[in-house]
Design an enzyme around this catalytic site. Structure first.
Site, mmCIF file in Angstrom:
data_model
loop_
_atom_site.group_PDB
_atom_site.id
_atom_site.type_symbol
_atom_site.label_atom_id
_atom_site.label_comp_id
_atom_site.label_asym_id
_atom_site.label_seq_id
_atom_site.Cartn_x
_atom_site.Cartn_y
_atom_site.Cartn_z
ATOM 1 N N HIS A 87 -39.748 43.760 -84.934
ATOM 2 C CA HIS A 87 -40.694 42.789 -85.889
ATOM 3 C C HIS A 87 -40.630 43.151 -87.292
ATOM 4 O O HIS A 87 -40.636 44.420 -87.494
ATOM 5 C CB HIS A 87 -41.768 42.288 -85.700
ATOM 6 C CG HIS A 87 -42.872 41.214 -86.528
ATOM 7 N ND1 HIS A 87 -43.026 41.288 -87.562
ATOM 8 C CD2 HIS A 87 -43.113 40.232 -85.995
ATOM 9 C CE1 HIS A 87 -44.039 39.893 -87.853
ATOM 10 N NE2 HIS A 87 -43.709 39.523 -86.824
ATOM 11 N N ASN A 138 -47.414 36.118 -81.006
ATOM 12 C CA ASN A 138 -47.399 36.728 -82.077
ATOM 13 C C ASN A 138 -49.043 37.276 -82.063
ATOM 14 O O ASN A 138 -48.920 36.647 -83.115
ATOM 15 C CB ASN A 138 -46.542 37.372 -82.361
ATOM 16 C CG ASN A 138 -46.440 38.552 -83.496
ATOM 17 O OD1 ASN A 138 -47.413 39.815 -82.819
ATOM 18 N ND2 ASN A 138 -45.895 38.996 -83.980
ATOM 19 N N TRP A 139 -50.055 37.657 -81.330
ATOM 20 C CA TRP A 139 -51.243 37.761 -81.718
ATOM 21 C C TRP A 139 -51.528 38.276 -82.754
ATOM 22 O O TRP A 139 -52.415 39.161 -83.049
ATOM 23 C CB TRP A 139 -51.768 38.100 -80.602
ATOM 24 C CG TRP A 139 -52.539 37.014 -79.542
ATOM 25 C CD1 TRP A 139 -51.449 35.461 -79.881
ATOM 26 C CD2 TRP A 139 -52.977 36.643 -78.634
ATOM 27 N NE1 TRP A 139 -51.817 34.722 -78.652
ATOM 28 C CE2 TRP A 139 -52.882 36.044 -77.868
ATOM 29 C CE3 TRP A 139 -54.323 37.695 -78.683
ATOM 30 C CZ2 TRP A 139 -53.549 35.491 -76.531
ATOM 31 C CZ3 TRP A 139 -54.709 37.435 -76.727
ATOM 32 C CH2 TRP A 139 -54.562 36.314 -76.213
ATOM 33 N N LYS A 140 -49.951 39.659 -83.151
ATOM 34 C CA LYS A 140 -50.760 40.701 -83.639
ATOM 35 C C LYS A 140 -51.529 41.235 -83.778
ATOM 36 O O LYS A 140 -52.296 41.925 -82.642
ATOM 37 C CB LYS A 140 -50.731 40.385 -85.563
ATOM 38 C CG LYS A 140 -48.970 39.346 -85.572
ATOM 39 C CD LYS A 140 -48.637 39.099 -87.267
ATOM 40 C CE LYS A 140 -47.340 37.902 -86.815
ATOM 41 N NZ LYS A 140 -47.371 37.762 -88.659
ATOM 42 N N GLY A 200 -47.270 33.037 -85.808
ATOM 43 C CA GLY A 200 -47.906 34.528 -85.623
ATOM 44 C C GLY A 200 -49.707 33.372 -85.990
ATOM 45 O O GLY A 200 -50.397 33.407 -84.912
ATOM 46 N N GLY A 201 -50.061 32.731 -86.954
ATOM 47 C CA GLY A 201 -51.325 32.496 -87.412
ATOM 48 C C GLY A 201 -51.557 31.489 -85.845
ATOM 49 O O GLY A 201 -52.366 31.521 -85.650
ATOM 50 N N GLY A 220 -46.069 34.380 -92.835
ATOM 51 C CA GLY A 220 -47.582 33.960 -93.086
ATOM 52 C C GLY A 220 -48.194 33.816 -94.605
ATOM 53 O O GLY A 220 -49.154 33.554 -95.088
ATOM 54 N N SER A 224 -44.519 30.998 -90.253
ATOM 55 C CA SER A 224 -45.513 29.812 -90.870
ATOM 56 C C SER A 224 -45.269 28.378 -90.101
ATOM 57 O O SER A 224 -44.896 27.159 -90.331
ATOM 58 C CB SER A 224 -45.007 29.149 -92.062
ATOM 59 O OG SER A 224 -45.596 31.134 -93.112
ATOM 60 N N GLU A 231 -42.944 43.265 -89.430
ATOM 61 C CA GLU A 231 -43.732 44.010 -90.104
ATOM 62 C C GLU A 231 -43.860 45.673 -89.438
ATOM 63 O O GLU A 231 -44.609 46.757 -90.544
ATOM 64 C CB GLU A 231 -45.360 43.405 -89.568
ATOM 65 C CG GLU A 231 -45.653 41.763 -90.542
ATOM 66 C CD GLU A 231 -46.639 41.219 -89.986
ATOM 67 O OE1 GLU A 231 -46.935 41.595 -88.694
ATOM 68 O OE2 GLU A 231 -46.898 40.274 -90.139
ATOM 69 N N GLU A 280 -36.767 35.841 -87.752
ATOM 70 C CA GLU A 280 -37.863 34.841 -89.188
ATOM 71 C C GLU A 280 -37.638 36.238 -90.127
ATOM 72 O O GLU A 280 -37.308 37.076 -90.957
ATOM 73 C CB GLU A 280 -39.226 36.426 -88.626
ATOM 74 C CG GLU A 280 -39.571 35.951 -87.005
ATOM 75 C CD GLU A 280 -40.741 36.303 -86.516
ATOM 76 O OE1 GLU A 280 -42.121 35.452 -86.113
ATOM 77 O OE2 GLU A 280 -40.719 37.532 -86.957
HETATM 78 P P1 PGA Z 1 -46.155 32.991 -89.123
HETATM 79 O O1 PGA Z 1 -46.234 34.941 -88.081
HETATM 80 O O2 PGA Z 1 -46.534 32.083 -87.694
HETATM 81 O O3 PGA Z 1 -48.207 33.742 -89.415
HETATM 82 O O4 PGA Z 1 -46.286 32.777 -89.891
HETATM 83 C C1 PGA Z 1 -44.964 34.664 -87.595
HETATM 84 C C2 PGA Z 1 -44.439 36.068 -86.877
HETATM 85 O O5 PGA Z 1 -44.654 36.871 -87.605
HETATM 86 O O6 PGA Z 1 -44.193 36.303 -86.162
#
Ligand code: PGA
Length: 250
Positions: free
Chosen positions: A96, A10-12, A232-233, A172, A211, A98, A166
């Site tokens: 998600h 997930n590149w956001k 994500g990251g 994050g 994470s 977010e 999640e």
């Molecule tokens: P993260 O994000 O790996 O940076 O914690 C995961 C996500 O939000 O899908």
């Protein structure tokens, strides 16, 4: 655990054209030598067309991060599921945390979006997860069951639906539940959906997200009910992303 792990990136809201295409190409090239995992990348909407071209001929799938429930119409700034399918997507992340937070998306919104994804012939990656306060209050399993009841649409089946667990407090932050704690939630998701979702729930792919990194992926992915990761990251560096896929093989 299903036969192959699914590692979804997930590149956001990250990536301009040149870097995004380079990242997709590096993932496509590296993925061919990782046999134990399937990979999907979910870039921002502006990169979908170029990344779709960069992935062409590779085994890496393409996903989007959101879609509007309607197929077309007066919805300025929105993107429909059929548009995403048209540009080459096979997957769409919905719900998600977010988006639930930034855009006030409710379970009902997420359910309508997921229904649109399925109607367009794609696979929905439906995200659920508890907040830290809910975990501290011992409410994790109640919360995730309520999110599943509210967010999984009619017609969901193991062939077209993936659940991403999640924990909001792990996204994050560098913090994760222990592998056993995460697995307990995954097992609860599987048992809750069995009978509610089409197909054999033992085949349902349930990804862990929050994470996940090369350093903790083997332990998490070794759990019986963790079928992959939503990253994500660590998805923004091809080497880290591919290393997570390699970790799934043990
Ligand atoms: P993260 O994000 O790996 O940076 O914690 C995961 C996500 O939000 O899908």
């Amino acid at each position: 655990m299903t036969s192959k792990a699914l590692i979804a990136g997930n590149w956001k809201m990250n990536g301009l054209l040149q870097d995004g295409v380079a990242l997709a190409k590096a993932v496509a090239e590296g993925a061919s030598s990782v046999s134990g995992s399937d990979f999907v990348v979910c870039p921002p909407a502006t990169l979908l067309f170029s990344v779709s071209q960069a992935l062409s001929g590779s085994s890496v799938g393409l996903g989007a991060q959101y879609c509007h429930p309607a197929d077309s119409g007066a919805h300025t700034g929105d993107i429909s599921a059929s548009m995403l399918s048209d540009v080459g997507c096979g997957y769409v992340i919905v719900g998600h945390s977010e988006r639930r937070q930034d855009h006030g998306e409710t379970d009902a919104d997420v359910q309508a979006q997921a229904a649109a994804v399925l109607a367009a012939g794609m696979t929905a990656i439906i995200c659920i997860g508890e907040t830290e306060a809910e975990r501290d209050a011992g409410e994790t399993l109640n919360r995730i069951r309520a999110q599943l009841d509210g967010s999984v649409p009619n017609g969901a089946a193991t062939s077209n639906t993936i659940i991403a667990y999640e924990p909001v407090w792990a996204i994050g932050t560098g913090r994760t539940p222990s592998a056993e704690e995460a697995n307990e939630v995954h097992a609860a998701v599987r048992s809750h959906l069995s009978g509610m979702i089409g197909g054999d729930a033992s085949e349902l792919r349930i990804l862990y997200g929050g994470s996940m990194k090369p350093g903790n992926a083997s332990e998490l992915l070794a759990q019986p009910d963790i079928d992959g990761g939503l990253i994500g990251g660590a998805a923004l560096k091809a080497d880290d992303f591919l290393a997570i896929g390699r970790a799934a093989a043990g």
